[in-house]
Enzyme design. Structure first.
Site, PDB file in Angstrom:
ATOM      1  N   ILE A 105       1.160  -1.020   0.042  1.00  9.81           N
ATOM      2  CA  ILE A 105       0.036   0.397  -0.444  1.00  9.81           C
ATOM      3  C   ILE A 105       0.836   1.042   0.062  1.00  9.81           C
ATOM      4  CG2 ILE A 105      -1.906  -0.667   1.161  1.00  9.81           C
ATOM      5  CD1 ILE A 105      -1.132   0.214   3.616  1.00  9.81           C
ATOM      6  N   GLY A 106       2.323   1.248   0.341  1.00  5.43           N
ATOM      7  CA  GLY A 106       3.157   2.169  -0.468  1.00  5.43           C
ATOM      8  C   GLY A 106       3.969   1.916   0.444  1.00  5.43           C
ATOM      9  N   ALA A 107       5.013   3.108   0.444  1.00  5.08           N
ATOM     10  CA  ALA A 107       6.564   3.164   0.248  1.00  5.08           C
ATOM     11  C   ALA A 107       7.248   4.135   1.661  1.00  5.08           C
ATOM     12  CB  ALA A 107       7.348   3.115  -0.909  1.00  5.08           C
ATOM     13  N   GLY A 108       7.657   3.149   2.460  1.00  3.31           N
ATOM     14  CA  GLY A 108       8.246   3.582   3.629  1.00  3.31           C
ATOM     15  C   GLY A 108       9.923   4.139   3.617  1.00  3.31           C
TER      16      GLY A 108
ATOM     17  N   PHE B  69      12.372   2.445   5.083  1.00  3.86           N
ATOM     18  CA  PHE B  69      12.919   1.310   5.907  1.00  3.86           C
ATOM     19  C   PHE B  69      12.268   0.294   4.262  1.00  3.86           C
ATOM     20  CE2 PHE B  69      15.065   3.025   8.788  1.00  3.86           C
ATOM     21  CZ  PHE B  69      14.478   3.969   9.781  1.00  3.86           C
TER      22      PHE B  69
ATOM     23  N   VAL C  35       5.122  -1.287   2.354  1.00  3.93           N
ATOM     24  CA  VAL C  35       4.054  -0.396   3.732  1.00  3.93           C
ATOM     25  C   VAL C  35       3.270  -2.010   3.155  1.00  3.93           C
ATOM     26  CG1 VAL C  35       3.390   0.575   5.166  1.00  3.93           C
ATOM     27  CG2 VAL C  35       4.515   1.459   4.449  1.00  3.93           C
TER      28      VAL C  35
ATOM     29  N   LYS D 202       4.270  -2.708   8.222  1.00  8.73           N
ATOM     30  CA  LYS D 202       5.122  -2.390   7.343  1.00  8.73           C
ATOM     31  C   LYS D 202       6.632  -2.624   7.487  1.00  8.73           C
ATOM     32  CE  LYS D 202       4.978   3.249   8.708  1.00  8.73           C
ATOM     33  NZ  LYS D 202       5.602   4.326   9.459  1.00  8.73           N
TER      34      LYS D 202
ATOM     35  N   ASP E 217       6.804  16.164  14.293  1.00  8.68           N
ATOM     36  CA  ASP E 217       6.426  16.927  12.338  1.00  8.68           C
ATOM     37  C   ASP E 217       4.560  16.216  12.625  1.00  8.68           C
ATOM     38  OD1 ASP E 217       7.546  14.590  10.511  1.00  8.68           O
ATOM     39  OD2 ASP E 217       7.530  16.380   9.969  1.00  8.68           O
TER      40      ASP E 217
HETATM   41  P1  AMP Z   1       4.932   5.725   6.215  1.00  7.70           P
HETATM   42  O1  AMP Z   1       6.938   5.866   5.718  1.00  7.70           O
HETATM   43  O2  AMP Z   1       5.082   5.232   7.574  1.00  7.70           O
HETATM   44  O3  AMP Z   1       3.977   7.005   6.802  1.00  7.70           O
HETATM   45  O4  AMP Z   1       4.214   5.366   4.962  1.00  7.70           O
HETATM   46  C1  AMP Z   1       3.932   5.485   4.155  1.00  7.70           C
HETATM   47  C2  AMP Z   1       2.906   5.056   3.163  1.00  7.70           C
HETATM   48  O5  AMP Z   1       2.119   3.866   3.821  1.00  7.70           O
HETATM   49  C3  AMP Z   1       2.323   6.323   4.216  1.00  7.70           C
HETATM   50  O6  AMP Z   1       2.098   7.295   3.122  1.00  7.70           O
HETATM   51  C4  AMP Z   1       0.388   5.819   3.910  1.00  7.70           C
HETATM   52  O7  AMP Z   1       0.051   6.111   3.027  1.00  7.70           O
HETATM   53  C5  AMP Z   1       0.561   4.113   3.894  1.00  7.70           C
HETATM   54  N1  AMP Z   1       0.518   3.763   5.359  1.00  7.70           N
HETATM   55  C6  AMP Z   1       0.809   3.501   6.324  1.00  7.70           C
HETATM   56  N2  AMP Z   1       0.939   3.160   7.479  1.00  7.70           N
HETATM   57  C7  AMP Z   1      -0.645   3.315   7.551  1.00  7.70           C
HETATM   58  C8  AMP Z   1      -0.944   2.286   7.682  1.00  7.70           C
HETATM   59  N3  AMP Z   1      -1.693   1.766   8.915  1.00  7.70           N
HETATM   60  N4  AMP Z   1      -2.651   2.238   6.927  1.00  7.70           N
HETATM   61  C9  AMP Z   1      -2.859   2.236   5.737  1.00  7.70           C
HETATM   62  N5  AMP Z   1      -1.669   3.371   5.206  1.00  7.70           N
HETATM   63  C10 AMP Z   1      -0.588   3.005   5.628  1.00  7.70           C
END
Ligand code: AMP
Length: 851
Positions: free
Chosen positions: A581-584, A586, A589, A607, A700
């Protein structure tokens, strides 16, 4: 030959009544002779004297005698009898007795028949018999004999006298029965009653109460004896109320008199202050202004409420007042006088009077006082009071419409120290610290300036420490691990110190020991900056007992220890990864279901830490979990747990269907109502209030770090490296070398890294702006440098399009240069709640000049 004679003698007994029955005689062989009695009055006698002849059987019969209902009749005989010895020619056949016989045959049967059917009643002998000599004197010696006959079952009977050869003269025969006569006794009438047939029988008769009388307790009864006497009276009648007994009858009470009770004998005069205007009164009514209680005796005078108490005086002792007075001039004629106290506080500046609150104590009590004094305690110090004293008695409630009379007393209390703190509670306990909290004293008696906390190690009370706090909570630090300490708290006002509370004993945690409640070892090692430590003391991070303070994972020597302290280890087999669903920073995600045994399956975000990480990266990655795991709030992203025992290492959080707020808003530009937007902002503010209460500064806060779920609930996230902000693309290096998201950050944080909850409030204002403009970039394409400069020169973001003025005002407040002038998060939550409750306050939109 028939010859008739009747003898009628009426004879009254003392009690009973004898009724004679008419008797006729029928002679056979007997002769009727005219003679004189002792008084030479002429009398008739029946005689027979055939003593010289053999086989005598001479009868004297009566007529059919009606019994008239009597069951027992009496026969009285008067007769003379000749002494056989005195007769010439020897005794031969001479007898000195005769028989009296009776029969119950019917009237019609003939005589011969009767004689055979008679039953002998008795043989009669003379007590005295006479000789020739006596006769010569013409004086008869009269014998009197009485016999009774019964029980009689028929309407009548015959009597006969049978001579078998004596010399008899029957002077009189009287047949009678006895009756209990009509009697009025104890106001009851008993009818004329015929006794029973048996000798000792009693006939019970129920009496009838005479006019205007009633039976008392039970109907009156009497018993009629065979002797015609009324015996054994039971019960009685009494005159009904309004009547009295005079000469055996009930007479009506006169005007001005009454009789209420059956037990009282006569009508009584109405008691004072009452009247009976009609005859036959059962009660008297009170004059105007006078009253009577149902429980008052009927002969008691009517009474009235008392006048006011007199000679009231007061005696002030600190915050207590002793009030004393004398009994009223007029007690209203009653003995049950009681007193009530009305306490009113005089409000300053002539604002009138206010009833004393429930905290004021009255000894022995406030109302219904039987003594003429009362102690009023726990008043406020240095305050004017007005007391009203009122006397009441049993009839005061009945006299509702009548004006009450009071005596008033004005009193000013003295200064007094605060009352002791009653309970001291323990909050979070570390190995060298104990968080304490307590409630304000019940009676502060002024404004509390500060509290003093005295403590010492148990059984070492020779040396103690005193620390001060302006608040009702405090973290006492520098304690020994695993040691019991005694704490006492006292409050100070301008009047001085109150007494210390009683002693409370609390124990510090053992050194480096983990317990189920996640006792945090190493708490005291926190290298907090001195500024923050002070905050700890005075403002106290612990807002309420039980709410924990955020612990910086840095305080742990081993970061793994911190992770396991705050995050639950999840077995990877419970997790299925379904989607990215996304990219963190590390790694990816992902999302998928989490099925913990015994728990409902939930959707989670996963994550991951990409392969090939360094130990430092692993530590930094898990850092977020150590922070997130300390929070538990509906507007903070919830940590489900971590996977560290297998690879890849994962952080599992609740899944937020709508992803990050900034992209979500951009995608839904203009789609929401103002109230929906304010609802989202309220959620973010509530999460931030929780974080600031925990002592956590986010650093932040931005729409990109807020996640939104399917119900539009916004949750604060991204606790990663919030101190370092390495992962935020918005963070820029400042002149001092730090990396800071300039557009979201308060000037003092940019200028000298002063990150506080107040700088988070600035960022919150920017988030508000982002939300109200559906994800617009703050300061658009201005450079970071230009932004810093413009803000420095008091330039502020304009109100977004269609933004309610009230919300823009709040943003502007968040962007106050002076950070102490910015609202606190709890004020923001409160204000947003007000807007939600009253949406019309959001009607007015910012005008174009603002924009
Ligand atoms: P982060 O960099 O940890 O904020 O995570 C990267 C992306 O993953 C975020 O911008 C969200 O789009 C998605 N994401 C992170 N945590 C969640 C979550 N608990 N539920 C849904 N999407 C998430």
């Amino acid at each position: 030959v028939f010859y008739t004679l009747y003898i009628l003698v009426i004879l009254y007994c003392e009690q009973g009544l004898s009724t004679n029955i008419l008797v006729f005689f029928f002679l056979f062989q007997w002769e009727e002779i005219g003679e004189v009695d002792e008084n030479y009055a002429p009398i008739h006698t029946y005689q027979v004297c055939r003593v010289m002849e053999q086989n005598q059987n001479n009868w004297l019969h009566t007529n059919w005698i009606l019994t008239e209902g009597a069951q027992r009749v009496f026969i009285e005989l008067k007769f003379t009898l000749r002494d056989c010895n005195s007769l010439p020619g020897g005794v031969g056949t001479c007898k000195e007795t005769f028989n009296i016989d009776g029969t119950g045959m019917t009237e019609e049967e003939d005589r011969a028949m009767k004689e055979s059917r008679y039953i002998k009643i008795d043989t009669i002998a003379a007590d005295e018999s006479f000789t020739e000599l006596d006769l010569g004197d013409r004086v008869m010696k009269l014998n009197t004999e009485v016999r009774d006959l019964g029980p009689l079952t028929r309407k009548g009977f015959y009597l006969a006298f049978q001579d078998l050869g004596a010399c008899i003269a029957l002077v009189s025969v009287r047949v009678f029965y006895k009756r209990c006569p009509f009697l009025v006794k104890s106001l009851a009438e008993f009818p004329d009653t015929i006794p029973g047939s048996e000798a000792s029988q009693l006939v019970e008769v129920v009496g009838r109460c005479v006019n205007n009388s009633l039976p008392l307790y039970e109907p009156p009864r009497m018993h009629c004896s065979t002797e015609g006497e009324w015996l054994v009276p039971i019960g009685k009648c009494v005159c009904q109320p309004g009547f009295e007994e005079i000469n055996g009858s009930c007479q009506v009470c006169k005007v001005g008199f009454y009789r209420s009770l059956l037990e009282s004998l006569a009508c009584s005069k109405c008691p004072p202050h009452s009247v009976a205007r009609q005859m036959g009164a059962t009660a008297c009514s009170c004059e105007d202004g006078y009253f009577k209680l149902d429980s008052d005796p009927s002969n008691m005078a009517c009474t009235r409420p008392p006048s006011a108490p007199r000679n009231a005086i007061s005696n002030v002792n600190e915050t207590s007042v002793f009030l004393e007075w004398s009994i009223p001039m007029d007690t209203g004629g009653r003995k049950d006088v009681r007193y009530n106290v009305i306490c009113r506080q005089v409000l300053p500046d002539g604002r009138g009077l206010e009833e004393c609150g429930p905290n004021v104590r009255f000894l022995p009590r406030r109302t219904g006082l039987s003594n003429t004094s009362v102690m009023v305690a726990d008043l406020q110090s240095h305050t004017n009071y007005s007391f009203l004293l009122e006397a009441v008695n049993g009839v005061s409630d009945l006299a509702k419409g009548h004006a009450k009379q009071y005596v008033s007393l004005n009193v000013t209390t003295n200064q007094a120290a605060p009352s002791p703190v009653s309970v001291v509670r323990k909050g979070h306990t570390g190995k060298s610290s104990i968080a304490l909290s307590w409630a304000e004293p019940d009676r502060p008696n002024g404004i509390i300036l500060e509290y003093e906390i005295k403590y010492f190690e148990k059984e070492q009370d020779s040396s103690y420490t005193i620390i001060k706090s302006k608040d009702t909570e405090m973290v006492v630090e520098g304690l020994k691990p695993s040691s019991a300490y005694i704490f006492q708290v006292r409050a100070r006002t301008s009047a001085g110190y109150g007494a210390f509370s009683r002693r409370f004993e609390f124990q510090t945690s053992p050194y480096c020991e983990y317990t189920k409640e996640k006792e945090r070892c190493g708490y005291s090692k926190a290298k907090q900056d001195p500024e923050e430590e002070k905050m700890h003391f005075h403002n106290g991070h612990i807002k309420f007992p039980g709410v924990r303070t955020y612990i910086d994972p840095l305080t742990y020597e081993d970061p793994n220890q911190a992770v396991h302290e705050f995050a639950q280890e999840i077995d990877v087999s419970y997790i299925s990864i379904e989607r990215i669903i996304g990219a963190g920073e590390f790694g990816e995600v992902c999302s998928g279901p989490l099925r913990l045994p015994g728990k409902r399956e939930i959707q989670v975000a996963i994550k991951t830490l990409k392969a090939g990480y360094t130990e430092q990266q692993r530590r930094d990655f898990l850092w977020e979990a150590s922070i997130m795991g300390q929070f538990n709030h509906p507007n903070i992203i919830r940590l489900e747990g971590v996977v560290t025992k297998s690879k890849p290492v994962m952080i599992i959080t609740e899944y937020m269907e709508n992803g990050s707020l900034d992209t979500f808003l951009k995608k839904n530009d203009g789609q929401f109502t103002v109230i929906q937007l304010v609802g989202m902002l309220r959620g973010i503010a509530s999460g931030m209030r929780y974080l600031s209460d925990m002592g956590y500064v986010h650093r932040d806060l931005a729409a990109r770090n807020i996640l939104v779920n399917s119900n539009l609930v916004c949750k604060v996230s991204d606790f990663g490296l919030s101190r370092v902000l390495e992962d935020d693309p918005e963070a820029a290096y400042t002149t001092r070398g730090g990396k800071i998201p300039i557009r979201w950050t308060a000037p003092e944080a940019i200028a000298y890294r002063k990150f506080t909850s107040a700088s988070d409030v600035w960022s919150y204002g920017i988030v508000m702006w982002e939300v109200m403009s559906y994800g617009e970039r703050p300061y658009w394409e201005m450079s970071n440098q230009d932004v810093i400069k413009a803000v420095e020169e008091s330039y502020r973001l304009p109100g977004p399009m269609d933004c309610p003025e009230a919300l823009y005002h709040l943003m502007m407040d968040c962007w106050q240069r002076e950070r102490s002038n910015r609202p606190k998060f709890d004020e923001i939550v409160c204000l947003l709640d007000k807007f939600i409750r009253n949406p019309s306050s959001l009607k007015k939109l910012v005008n174009s000049s603002h924009r």
